[in-house]
Scaffold this motif. Structure first.
Motif, PDB file in Angstrom:
ATOM      1  N   PHE A 103     -57.499   2.256 -57.089  1.00  0.00           N
ATOM      2  CA  PHE A 103     -57.895   2.841 -55.792  1.00  0.00           C
ATOM      3  C   PHE A 103     -59.402   2.877 -55.547  1.00  0.00           C
ATOM      4  O   PHE A 103     -59.849   3.325 -54.504  1.00  0.00           O
ATOM      5  CB  PHE A 103     -57.322   4.256 -55.600  1.00  0.00           C
ATOM      6  N   LEU A 104     -60.186   2.424 -56.522  1.00  0.00           N
ATOM      7  CA  LEU A 104     -61.628   2.400 -56.310  1.00  0.00           C
ATOM      8  C   LEU A 104     -62.065   0.945 -56.167  1.00  0.00           C
ATOM      9  O   LEU A 104     -61.518   0.060 -56.816  1.00  0.00           O
ATOM     10  CB  LEU A 104     -62.369   3.050 -57.499  1.00  0.00           C
ATOM     11  N   ASN A 105     -63.046   0.728 -55.300  1.00  0.00           N
ATOM     12  CA  ASN A 105     -63.540  -0.619 -55.095  1.00  0.00           C
ATOM     13  C   ASN A 105     -64.766  -0.822 -55.993  1.00  0.00           C
ATOM     14  O   ASN A 105     -65.861  -0.399 -55.647  1.00  0.00           O
ATOM     15  CB  ASN A 105     -63.908  -0.762 -53.610  1.00  0.00           C
ATOM     16  N   THR A 106     -64.558  -1.413 -57.146  1.00  0.00           N
ATOM     17  CA  THR A 106     -65.659  -1.539 -58.103  1.00  0.00           C
ATOM     18  C   THR A 106     -66.189  -2.963 -58.179  1.00  0.00           C
ATOM     19  O   THR A 106     -65.534  -3.914 -57.758  1.00  0.00           O
ATOM     20  CB  THR A 106     -65.212  -1.129 -59.520  1.00  0.00           C
ATOM     21  N   LYS A 107     -67.383  -3.077 -58.727  1.00  0.00           N
ATOM     22  CA  LYS A 107     -67.997  -4.386 -58.902  1.00  0.00           C
ATOM     23  C   LYS A 107     -68.901  -4.322 -60.125  1.00  0.00           C
ATOM     24  O   LYS A 107     -69.452  -3.268 -60.435  1.00  0.00           O
ATOM     25  CB  LYS A 107     -68.833  -4.704 -57.654  1.00  0.00           C
ATOM     26  N   ASP A 108     -69.038  -5.445 -60.796  1.00  0.00           N
ATOM     27  CA  ASP A 108     -69.904  -5.493 -61.970  1.00  0.00           C
ATOM     28  C   ASP A 108     -71.315  -5.067 -61.579  1.00  0.00           C
ATOM     29  O   ASP A 108     -71.897  -5.586 -60.630  1.00  0.00           O
ATOM     30  CB  ASP A 108     -69.926  -6.902 -62.562  1.00  0.00           C
ATOM     31  N   ARG A 109     -71.852  -4.137 -62.348  1.00  0.00           N
ATOM     32  CA  ARG A 109     -73.125  -3.532 -61.962  1.00  0.00           C
ATOM     33  C   ARG A 109     -74.261  -4.552 -61.917  1.00  0.00           C
ATOM     34  O   ARG A 109     -75.015  -4.613 -60.940  1.00  0.00           O
ATOM     35  CB  ARG A 109     -73.451  -2.399 -62.935  1.00  0.00           C
ATOM     36  N   ASP A 110     -74.388  -5.347 -62.959  1.00  0.00           N
ATOM     37  CA  ASP A 110     -75.506  -6.308 -62.998  1.00  0.00           C
ATOM     38  C   ASP A 110     -75.419  -7.283 -61.832  1.00  0.00           C
ATOM     39  O   ASP A 110     -76.397  -7.559 -61.154  1.00  0.00           O
ATOM     40  CB  ASP A 110     -75.500  -7.091 -64.307  1.00  0.00           C
ATOM     41  N   GLU A 111     -74.204  -7.772 -61.620  1.00  0.00           N
ATOM     42  CA  GLU A 111     -73.997  -8.741 -60.543  1.00  0.00           C
ATOM     43  C   GLU A 111     -74.300  -8.102 -59.181  1.00  0.00           C
ATOM     44  O   GLU A 111     -74.964  -8.690 -58.331  1.00  0.00           O
ATOM     45  CB  GLU A 111     -72.536  -9.176 -60.594  1.00  0.00           C
ATOM     46  N   GLY A 112     -73.812  -6.883 -59.006  1.00  0.00           N
ATOM     47  CA  GLY A 112     -74.018  -6.161 -57.745  1.00  0.00           C
ATOM     48  C   GLY A 112     -75.491  -5.900 -57.493  1.00  0.00           C
ATOM     49  O   GLY A 112     -75.985  -6.084 -56.373  1.00  0.00           O
ATOM     50  N   LEU A 113     -76.191  -5.472 -58.535  1.00  0.00           N
ATOM     51  CA  LEU A 113     -77.618  -5.177 -58.367  1.00  0.00           C
ATOM     52  C   LEU A 113     -78.382  -6.454 -58.024  1.00  0.00           C
ATOM     53  O   LEU A 113     -79.273  -6.458 -57.174  1.00  0.00           O
ATOM     54  CB  LEU A 113     -78.186  -4.544 -59.648  1.00  0.00           C
ATOM     55  N   ARG A 114     -77.996  -7.538 -58.688  1.00  0.00           N
ATOM     56  CA  ARG A 114     -78.660  -8.819 -58.408  1.00  0.00           C
ATOM     57  C   ARG A 114     -78.437  -9.211 -56.939  1.00  0.00           C
ATOM     58  O   ARG A 114     -79.366  -9.577 -56.235  1.00  0.00           O
ATOM     59  CB  ARG A 114     -78.089  -9.905 -59.331  1.00  0.00           C
ATOM     60  N   GLU A 115     -77.196  -9.099 -56.503  1.00  0.00           N
ATOM     61  CA  GLU A 115     -76.860  -9.503 -55.131  1.00  0.00           C
ATOM     62  C   GLU A 115     -77.614  -8.656 -54.098  1.00  0.00           C
ATOM     63  O   GLU A 115     -78.236  -9.184 -53.171  1.00  0.00           O
ATOM     64  CB  GLU A 115     -75.349  -9.370 -54.909  1.00  0.00           C
TER      65      GLU A 115
END
Ligand SMILES: Nc1nc2c(ncn2[C@@H]2O[C@H](COP(=O)(O)OP(=O)(O)OP(=O)(O)O)[C@@H](O)[C@H]2O)c(=O)[nH]1
Ligand SMILES: O=C([O-])CC(=O)C(=O)O
Ligand SMILES: [Mn+2]
Length: 625
Positions: A103-115
């Motif tokens: 139920f949570l929309n998660t994303k890889d932190r490193d990838e997300g920060l880079r984007e």
């Protein structure tokens, strides 16, 4: 070069001095890094002075993000036609490894920060950056959390001045000890209407590790106002770690007999009645959207996280909402967003008076019958059009409660949603656990225009908070259950349903009926009236409601209406338990075992009742039993 030296080069003298006065190297490092990265052509640092606040207000007009209306201090702001609500799909929690959490929309932190960093590189070229300091909760209190906002939108900064308590002096006072939230926002490139152009690159990324939220290529308040729903993700995480509650709840005072004051919180999903309940004319508002609840000496104490209202304007009319109507028509500082404007006056859907056939609205130049690119007729204002105004302007605000550094004792907590056919209008839980599980954790509600996407779909929405959830749901519910155990005087828990319909789809209740439910709940908190025990909790007796309808609304309340509204609808209630149990077992997983036990007990009570009385059981049957 250290951060302060870099800032000295980046900022004009006067602005630099304001930053230098805060002795916090972590803040300096954060500011230096982001100002270099965003490359604004100008930076303005807001202190708590009137002058700085006025500067921001003025800049919203100067840059065209807001326009003046006819009434002094009123402005209008537009968001892009496709940027009118919270964007759930592009709002993600950044977690190491991109761990999937149901139920949570998660994303890889490193990838997300880079984007997000890439999207924000140099994004403020040619623009002015506002650096603003606020606090969540009352100042200098057990609730206070400081936060810094970086934004190139004067509208966002302006909204925050209306909605939150100023925090520059607090940052100065705390110095190196400040642990603070950070928000970095850019509206991105703007079009000729000064609305965000690159919606395909709209992103809202929440870095739970660094307690920082990034938001880009959007202006809609729910996606951009850092201290509102963005901070909310961070405070939920903090609350669950520390053993308190951070909730999507109004906070209000219900006035009992002989001047008795009882405070209630209420969690209903977006666009499901928090503001309209907290604004009931006979009672007093403390907050309408976000509440912190802390255990203090065995008592639950609540405080409004905010000091203003970002409220839904559709349907606000002089009969049902006399106080909001009056405030919206007085010359106090108000931002109207996404409404129809004609000759300097704002108009909105269902306002109960004649509205013009043309003007300007969220779609640009508008005329009656105008269609959008998808062929849908465009109404005068957007369904999610809102007004932003400080609570100090409301004649019904409970200022003492709003500013109390210890908050107020919560006597009752209410859960509710858009439910056409299952729950009765009001009922009381047997106890804390029963309420938390069968009312809070079992909440379902139809989707609304507060988020992008289809409306009217029944959706699981525990504690009306699912959109903002930032920890595994099982942990959140466990924290709730434990919270109650810490209290020697736990608030009573209630559930309401304002949205029951008959077979033909007509509402079974009027908008103001909730005034009666509130008075009944107030009496119940103090044990002043009896109630009828049913398989799903206590419901009001007809005589009590009849008397309250007369006293509060000066209206008749018939036995027939009562019977229809308070009938226990066993098949719907059982089907709901099945749905909820399945979600927790199969999707959420790792849920406290008590949840299943309490649901099972409720199911058993319903099955027994059905055995004896049938599928649809009149409240009078239980009263006699
Ligand atoms: N039928 C019906 N509609 C209601 C009732 N109470 C509120 N509404 C409608 O619910 C909608 C908005 O409710 P609000 O009180 O502004 O919503 P909110 O819970 O504060 O929402 P957010 O600000 O989005 O968190 C409006 O369209 C109201 O007309 C009611 O008793 N009956
Ligand atoms: O945050 C917003 O956009 C407004 C709001 O209260 C909600 O959606 O719950
Ligand atoms: Mn809300």
């Amino acid at each position: 070069m250290n951060a302060l030296e870099r800032l000295e080069r980046l900022l004009e003298r006067e602005q630099f001095e304001k930053i230098k006065a805060i002795d916090n190297p972590e803040l300096h490092a954060f500011l230096a890094e982001w100002i270099e990265w965003l490359e604004p052509s100008k930076v303005f640092v807001c202190t708590d002075s009137e002058e700085d606040e006025l500067y921001v207000r003025w800049k919203a007009l100067y840059y065209g993000e807001e326009k003046m209306l006819e009434t002094p201090n009123h402005t209008v702001h537009y968001d892009n036609y496709y940027d009118q609500a919270r964007d759930k799909a592009n709002t993600k929690l950044l977690v190491p490894g991109g761990k999937e959490i149901p139920f949570l929309n998660t994303k890889d932190r490193d990838e997300g920060l880079r984007e997000i960093r890439e999207l924000m590189r140099g994004v403020m070229r040619g623009k002015e950056l506002f650096v603003c300091f606020f606090v969540l909760g009352p100042k200098n209190s057990i609730f206070t959390i400081p936060a810094v906002q970086l934004t190139d939108s004067a509208y966002v900064a302006h909204s925050e001045f209306i909605l939150y308590r100023k925090g520059y002096e607090e940052f100065k006072r705390l110095g190196r000890n400040a642990r603070f939230f950070r928000f970095v926002h850019s509206a991105g490139e703007l079009d000729e209407r000064k609305t965000s152009r690159n919606l395909d690159k709209r992103r809202i990324y929440i870095d739970l590790l660094d307690e920082t939220v990034y938001s880009v290529n959007t202006q809609y308040g729910g996606n951009t106002i850092g201290l509102k729903k963005l901070a909310f993700r961070l405070t939920i995480q903090k609350a669950v770690r520390e053993g308190w509650l951070s909730e999507h709840m109004f906070l209000m005072r219900v006035n009992g007999p002989n001047g008795r004051k009882t405070y209630f919180t209420g969690a209903y999903p977006s666009m499901c009645g928090k503001t309209s309940t907290a604004m009931i004319p006979w009672e007093n508002i403390v907050g309408d959207d976000l509440t912190f609840i802390l255990p203090v000496n065995g008592v639950a104490r609540g405080a409004n996280v905010e000091k203003g209202v970002f409220g839904i304007i559709q349907g606000v009319n002089p009969e049902d909402d006399p106080i909001i109507w009056q405030v919206l028509h007085s010359p106090v500082e108000i931002i109207f967003s996404n409404v129809l404007v004609k000759d300097g006056r704002p108009y909105w859907n269902e306002m109960g008076i004649e509205i013009p056939d043309e003007g300007e609205n969220h779609s640009g130049k508008w005329w009656k019958g105008k269609k959008d690119a998808e062929g849908n007729e465009i109404p005068p204002s957007h369904k999610n059009a809102r007004f932003t105004v400080s609570l100090e302007h409301f004649p019904n605000v409970d200022l003492e409660a709003l500013e109390n550094p210890c908050g107020v004792e919560v006597g009752g907590m209410i859960f509710g949603g858009r439910d056409r056919d299952t729950w009765p209008p009001v009922r009381e839980a047997f106890d804390w656990k029963h309420g938390v599980i069968t009312m809070g954790a079992s909440l379902e509600s139809e989707t609304t225009a507060a988020t992008l996407g289809k409306e009217g779909i029944r959706a699981f929405n525990p504690m009306a908070i699912l959109d903002f959830m930032s920890v595994p749901l099982g942990d959140y519910i466990r924290n709730y259950l434990r919270f109650g155990e810490k209290l020697r005087r736990a608030p009573k828990i209630f559930a309401v349903n304002y949205f029951l319909r008959d077979e033909n789809g007509n509402w079974l209740n009027h908008k103001l009926d909730k005034a009666v439910w509130l008075k009944w709940m107030e009496l119940r908190v103090h044990g002043d009236v009896d109630a009828i025990e049913t398989p799903i909790g206590y419901i009001p007796k007809y005589e009590d409601l009849k008397r309250l309808f007369r006293e509060v609304l000066n209206k008749d309340y018939s036995r027939e209406a009562y019977e229809k509204q308070f009938t226990i609808r066993v098949p719907e209630l059982l089907a709901k338990i099945d749905r909820i149990e399945k979600i927790y077992r199969e999707q959420v997983k790792e849920v406290p075992e008590e949840l299943f036990e309490v649901l099972e007990e409720e199911r058993k009570r319903l099955l027994e009742a059905r055995e004896r009385y049938g599928d649809y059981i009149s409240p009078f049957t239980f009263e006699g039993a």
